[in-house]
Design a protein around this motif. Structure first.
Motif, PDB file in Angstrom:
ATOM      1  N   GLU A  67       0.922  -1.103  -0.003  1.00  0.00           N
ATOM      2  CA  GLU A  67       0.014   0.067   0.092  1.00  0.00           C
ATOM      3  C   GLU A  67       0.683   1.239   0.020  1.00  0.00           C
ATOM      4  O   GLU A  67       0.746   2.226  -0.721  1.00  0.00           O
ATOM      5  CB  GLU A  67      -1.073  -0.134   1.280  1.00  0.00           C
ATOM      6  N   PHE A  68       1.923   1.271   0.895  1.00  0.00           N
ATOM      7  CA  PHE A  68       2.718   2.510   1.029  1.00  0.00           C
ATOM      8  C   PHE A  68       3.739   2.589  -0.392  1.00  0.00           C
ATOM      9  O   PHE A  68       3.944   3.756  -0.502  1.00  0.00           O
ATOM     10  CB  PHE A  68       3.361   2.568   2.229  1.00  0.00           C
ATOM     11  N   THR A  69       3.998   1.590  -0.928  1.00  0.00           N
ATOM     12  CA  THR A  69       4.956   1.665  -2.134  1.00  0.00           C
ATOM     13  C   THR A  69       3.892   2.346  -3.099  1.00  0.00           C
ATOM     14  O   THR A  69       4.629   2.905  -3.957  1.00  0.00           O
ATOM     15  CB  THR A  69       5.498   0.451  -2.457  1.00  0.00           C
ATOM     16  N   ALA A  70       2.381   1.937  -3.046  1.00  0.00           N
ATOM     17  CA  ALA A  70       1.768   2.580  -4.107  1.00  0.00           C
ATOM     18  C   ALA A  70       1.776   4.103  -3.839  1.00  0.00           C
ATOM     19  O   ALA A  70       1.796   4.943  -4.894  1.00  0.00           O
ATOM     20  CB  ALA A  70       0.383   2.016  -4.015  1.00  0.00           C
ATOM     21  N   TYR A  71       1.785   4.399  -2.540  1.00  0.00           N
ATOM     22  CA  TYR A  71       1.755   5.945  -2.337  1.00  0.00           C
ATOM     23  C   TYR A  71       2.902   6.670  -2.996  1.00  0.00           C
ATOM     24  O   TYR A  71       2.835   7.856  -3.456  1.00  0.00           O
ATOM     25  CB  TYR A  71       1.269   6.157  -0.984  1.00  0.00           C
ATOM     26  N   GLU A  72       3.967   6.023  -2.532  1.00  0.00           N
ATOM     27  CA  GLU A  72       5.403   6.282  -3.105  1.00  0.00           C
ATOM     28  C   GLU A  72       5.762   6.779  -4.493  1.00  0.00           C
ATOM     29  O   GLU A  72       5.881   7.540  -5.043  1.00  0.00           O
ATOM     30  CB  GLU A  72       6.376   5.613  -2.347  1.00  0.00           C
ATOM     31  N   LEU A  73       5.102   5.617  -5.041  1.00  0.00           N
ATOM     32  CA  LEU A  73       5.203   5.633  -6.624  1.00  0.00           C
ATOM     33  C   LEU A  73       4.057   6.598  -7.254  1.00  0.00           C
ATOM     34  O   LEU A  73       4.314   6.922  -8.413  1.00  0.00           O
ATOM     35  CB  LEU A  73       5.007   4.098  -7.186  1.00  0.00           C
ATOM     36  N   ALA A  74       3.051   6.733  -6.530  1.00  0.00           N
ATOM     37  CA  ALA A  74       1.809   7.663  -7.043  1.00  0.00           C
ATOM     38  C   ALA A  74       2.473   9.030  -7.181  1.00  0.00           C
ATOM     39  O   ALA A  74       2.114  10.189  -7.913  1.00  0.00           O
ATOM     40  CB  ALA A  74       0.542   7.628  -6.239  1.00  0.00           C
TER      41      ALA A  74
ATOM     42  N   GLN B 225      -6.788   7.292  -2.239  1.00  0.00           N
ATOM     43  CA  GLN B 225      -5.656   7.808  -1.594  1.00  0.00           C
ATOM     44  C   GLN B 225      -4.527   8.059  -2.636  1.00  0.00           C
ATOM     45  O   GLN B 225      -3.662   9.230  -2.415  1.00  0.00           O
ATOM     46  CB  GLN B 225      -5.091   6.882  -0.457  1.00  0.00           C
ATOM     47  N   CYS B 226      -4.154   7.215  -3.580  1.00  0.00           N
ATOM     48  CA  CYS B 226      -2.996   7.583  -4.588  1.00  0.00           C
ATOM     49  C   CYS B 226      -3.520   8.635  -5.391  1.00  0.00           C
ATOM     50  O   CYS B 226      -2.708   9.632  -5.481  1.00  0.00           O
ATOM     51  CB  CYS B 226      -3.019   6.368  -5.673  1.00  0.00           C
ATOM     52  N   LEU B 227      -4.797   8.870  -5.517  1.00  0.00           N
ATOM     53  CA  LEU B 227      -5.280   9.936  -6.364  1.00  0.00           C
ATOM     54  C   LEU B 227      -5.187  11.217  -5.513  1.00  0.00           C
ATOM     55  O   LEU B 227      -5.073  12.603  -6.135  1.00  0.00           O
ATOM     56  CB  LEU B 227      -6.902   9.826  -6.928  1.00  0.00           C
ATOM     57  N   VAL B 228      -5.419  10.968  -4.286  1.00  0.00           N
ATOM     58  CA  VAL B 228      -5.259  12.545  -3.533  1.00  0.00           C
ATOM     59  C   VAL B 228      -4.070  12.818  -3.315  1.00  0.00           C
ATOM     60  O   VAL B 228      -3.749  13.965  -3.419  1.00  0.00           O
ATOM     61  CB  VAL B 228      -6.107  12.026  -2.033  1.00  0.00           C
TER      62      VAL B 228
ATOM     63  N   GLU C   5     -10.498  -2.687  -0.445  1.00  0.00           N
ATOM     64  CA  GLU C   5      -9.062  -2.089   0.205  1.00  0.00           C
ATOM     65  C   GLU C   5      -8.322  -1.679  -1.143  1.00  0.00           C
ATOM     66  O   GLU C   5      -7.920  -0.596  -0.741  1.00  0.00           O
ATOM     67  CB  GLU C   5      -8.323  -3.278   0.958  1.00  0.00           C
ATOM     68  N   LEU C   6      -8.410  -2.427  -2.137  1.00  0.00           N
ATOM     69  CA  LEU C   6      -7.538  -1.749  -3.248  1.00  0.00           C
ATOM     70  C   LEU C   6      -8.353  -0.388  -3.843  1.00  0.00           C
ATOM     71  O   LEU C   6      -7.496   0.650  -4.195  1.00  0.00           O
ATOM     72  CB  LEU C   6      -7.659  -2.812  -4.555  1.00  0.00           C
ATOM     73  N   ASP C   7      -9.584  -0.256  -3.692  1.00  0.00           N
ATOM     74  CA  ASP C   7     -10.283   0.875  -4.020  1.00  0.00           C
ATOM     75  C   ASP C   7      -9.823   2.004  -3.368  1.00  0.00           C
ATOM     76  O   ASP C   7      -9.607   3.357  -3.823  1.00  0.00           O
ATOM     77  CB  ASP C   7     -11.795   0.811  -4.072  1.00  0.00           C
ATOM     78  N   ARG C   8     -10.023   1.581  -1.994  1.00  0.00           N
ATOM     79  CA  ARG C   8      -9.395   2.597  -0.815  1.00  0.00           C
ATOM     80  C   ARG C   8      -7.872   3.035  -1.366  1.00  0.00           C
ATOM     81  O   ARG C   8      -7.841   4.433  -1.290  1.00  0.00           O
ATOM     82  CB  ARG C   8      -9.485   2.196   0.409  1.00  0.00           C
TER      83      ARG C   8
ATOM     84  N   ASP D 204      -7.167   7.360 -14.620  1.00  0.00           N
ATOM     85  CA  ASP D 204      -6.591   6.352 -15.675  1.00  0.00           C
ATOM     86  C   ASP D 204      -5.356   5.856 -15.326  1.00  0.00           C
ATOM     87  O   ASP D 204      -4.957   4.702 -15.723  1.00  0.00           O
ATOM     88  CB  ASP D 204      -6.801   6.793 -16.978  1.00  0.00           C
ATOM     89  N   ASP D 205      -4.624   6.439 -14.447  1.00  0.00           N
ATOM     90  CA  ASP D 205      -3.230   6.030 -14.238  1.00  0.00           C
ATOM     91  C   ASP D 205      -3.156   4.939 -13.211  1.00  0.00           C
ATOM     92  O   ASP D 205      -2.160   4.217 -12.812  1.00  0.00           O
ATOM     93  CB  ASP D 205      -2.384   7.181 -13.796  1.00  0.00           C
ATOM     94  N   VAL D 206      -4.255   4.658 -12.541  1.00  0.00           N
ATOM     95  CA  VAL D 206      -4.381   3.736 -11.465  1.00  0.00           C
ATOM     96  C   VAL D 206      -5.332   2.611 -11.571  1.00  0.00           C
ATOM     97  O   VAL D 206      -6.641   2.954 -11.613  1.00  0.00           O
ATOM     98  CB  VAL D 206      -4.567   4.325  -9.995  1.00  0.00           C
ATOM     99  N   PHE D 207      -4.814   1.312 -12.157  1.00  0.00           N
ATOM    100  CA  PHE D 207      -5.875   0.465 -12.198  1.00  0.00           C
ATOM    101  C   PHE D 207      -5.872  -0.690 -11.440  1.00  0.00           C
ATOM    102  O   PHE D 207      -4.942  -1.202 -10.866  1.00  0.00           O
ATOM    103  CB  PHE D 207      -5.425  -0.173 -13.583  1.00  0.00           C
ATOM    104  N   VAL D 208      -7.135  -0.919 -10.854  1.00  0.00           N
ATOM    105  CA  VAL D 208      -7.474  -1.810  -9.651  1.00  0.00           C
ATOM    106  C   VAL D 208      -7.655  -3.091 -10.334  1.00  0.00           C
ATOM    107  O   VAL D 208      -8.618  -3.356 -11.234  1.00  0.00           O
ATOM    108  CB  VAL D 208      -8.518  -1.372  -8.918  1.00  0.00           C
ATOM    109  N   LEU D 209      -6.937  -4.336 -10.200  1.00  0.00           N
ATOM    110  CA  LEU D 209      -7.045  -5.551 -10.577  1.00  0.00           C
ATOM    111  C   LEU D 209      -7.152  -6.511  -9.589  1.00  0.00           C
ATOM    112  O   LEU D 209      -6.028  -6.945  -9.054  1.00  0.00           O
ATOM    113  CB  LEU D 209      -6.037  -5.805 -11.742  1.00  0.00           C
ATOM    114  N   PRO D 210      -8.135  -7.180  -8.938  1.00  0.00           N
ATOM    115  CA  PRO D 210      -8.129  -7.986  -7.986  1.00  0.00           C
ATOM    116  C   PRO D 210      -7.541  -9.308  -8.387  1.00  0.00           C
ATOM    117  O   PRO D 210      -7.747 -10.016  -9.622  1.00  0.00           O
ATOM    118  CB  PRO D 210      -9.649  -8.495  -7.798  1.00  0.00           C
ATOM    119  N   LEU D 211      -6.772  -9.994  -7.471  1.00  0.00           N
ATOM    120  CA  LEU D 211      -5.977 -11.248  -8.048  1.00  0.00           C
ATOM    121  C   LEU D 211      -5.699 -11.962  -6.665  1.00  0.00           C
ATOM    122  O   LEU D 211      -5.089 -11.574  -5.836  1.00  0.00           O
ATOM    123  CB  LEU D 211      -4.459 -10.785  -8.483  1.00  0.00           C
ATOM    124  N   ASN D 212      -5.652 -13.279  -6.932  1.00  0.00           N
ATOM    125  CA  ASN D 212      -5.379 -14.121  -5.842  1.00  0.00           C
ATOM    126  C   ASN D 212      -3.952 -14.870  -6.352  1.00  0.00           C
ATOM    127  O   ASN D 212      -4.161 -15.878  -7.257  1.00  0.00           O
ATOM    128  CB  ASN D 212      -6.418 -15.091  -5.473  1.00  0.00           C
TER     129      ASN D 212
END
Ligand SMILES: NC(=O)c1ccc[n+]([C@@H]2O[C@H](COP(=O)([O-])OP(=O)(O)OC[C@H]3O[C@@H](n4cnc5c(N)ncnc54)[C@H](OP(=O)(O)O)[C@@H]3O)[C@@H](O)[C@H]2O)c1
Length: 324
Positions: A60-67, A89-92, A82-85, A99-107
């Motif tokens: 999660e925090f790597t996503a914020y760093e890279l955003a 936060q990345c957008l904020v 949780e991914l949507d959340r 369009d730059d952040v794509f949520v893709l659920p994956l197991n």
């Protein structure tokens, strides 16, 4: 004679400086140099980074760093909400548009879905610059009483899940002759830890796979990095496997434990990605110093670590006894 004395003084000064940097820092020497003189994560602007395990903790925090760096992100894990959340936060806080952040659920355990997931990412962004294979769970339990199903579960997620997704991602990177496979290991991937044998064994296996992969992929201009953090505040312990299959440990780490913050860990991961470092050690002290001891002076390390391990086990037993 004067020259020999001068040389000896220079050697002693360098040795003292290196020891001081090892003892009073939160990452290895190469990463310290990269932080001071190398590229920052801001140099990754526009890169497509796929983070697995982006729904909490380090991912999660790597996503914020890279955003913040303006990367294009694919956020994956099992929990969609949780991914949507994390995306919101990345957008904020980041320099990214919807369009730059794509949520893709994956197991990661459903390896038969990995090829299709790669196709979906390629359809959205056309390329994958960095795959950050970060999903994982810890384990709390003794070797002997841990069910073999738990050992298998740990290897399925940590090793085979990661290998499957890397194998599915490689063809597109090889075609472009460019890419970066970035894998989450742990201090436990370098040295043993008591009451966490499947976790330690699986992370060691991951290290071995990645060390071979790095050599095989040089010819395609694809880098392989392995990051080995020590304790970092996250939800890792809460969702740990136990000695029994399909059971959660349930207790969280307390804030006062000697741990690194998730933003600091993510910041160092960003620097590793930007500088394409092959391996990075990130940890509070004294664990970082012990890693150096283990690597370069294994015999004294084994004596020290056995004593520390026995103390850690005694503390765990005391804690469990108090709870009863
Ligand atoms: N925290 C530490 O002290 C520490 C130290 C060294 C290494 N690490 C490593 O760092 C990585 C991240 O852990 P963390 O500390 O950030 O813990 P965390 O907050 O519990 O995050 C774990 C992440 O892995 C995901 N995940 C778990 N099982 C998955 C599956 N089957 N498929 C897809 N995603 C899955 C979780 O998402 P969902 O539940 O939504 O699927 C979550 O996003 C792990 O590999 C861990 O071994 C952590």
């Amino acid at each position: 004679m004067v020259c020999v004395s001068c040389l000896a003084l220079v050697v002693i000064a360098i040795f003292t400086f290196v020891c001081w940097r090892i003892l009073f820092s939160d990452c290895d020497l190469i990463l310290q140099l990269a932080e001071k003189f190398g590229k920052s994560s801001a140099s990754l602007t526009g890169k497509v980074v796929w983070i697995i395990g982006a729904s909490s903790g380090i991912g999660e925090f790597t996503a914020y760093e890279l955003a913040k760096a303006g990367c294009h992100l694919v956020l994956s894990a099992r929990r969609n909400e949780e991914l949507d959340r994390v995306k919101s936060q990345c957008l904020v806080s980041g320099k990214v548009k919807d369009d730059d952040v794509f949520v893709l659920p994956l197991n990661m355990l459903k390896t038969d879905t990995h090829a299709a997931a790669v196709e979906t990412v390629l359809q959205h962004f056309n390329k994958i610059d960095i795959l950050f294979s970060n999903a994982g769970r810890h384990h709390r339990g003794m070797f002997e009483s841990t069910s073999l199903d738990v050992d298998r579960e740990m290897f399925e997620l940590t090793v085979f899940g990661a290998m499957s997704l890397i194998k599915a991602t490689l063809p597109s990177m090889k075609e472009r002759k460019e890419g970066h496979i970035f894998v989450m290991s742990s201090v436990a991937g370098k040295q043993g830890a008591p009451a966490a044998s499947p976790y330690t064994g699986a992370k060691h296996a991951l290290q071995g796979y990645c060390d071979c992969l790095r050599m095989e992929l040089i010819q395609y201009n694809i880098d392989v990095s392995v990051v080995c953090p020590g304790p970092v505040h996250s939800n890792l312990i809460q969702y740990s496997l136990t000695e029994k299959s399909s059971e959660f440990y349930g207790k969280a780490w307390t804030k006062d434990e000697n741990m690194m913050t998730t933003p600091r860990c993510a910041e160092l991961i960003g620097i590793m990605m930007a500088n394409k470092l092959g391996e990075g050690w990130i940890s509070p002290q004294p664990i970082l110093a012990l890693m150096y001891l283990n690597q370069y002076l294994p015999w004294p390390f084994q004596r020290v670590s056995t004593k520390i391990g026995m103390k850690a086990l005694a503390k765990m037993r005391d804690g469990a006894a108090k709870e009863k």
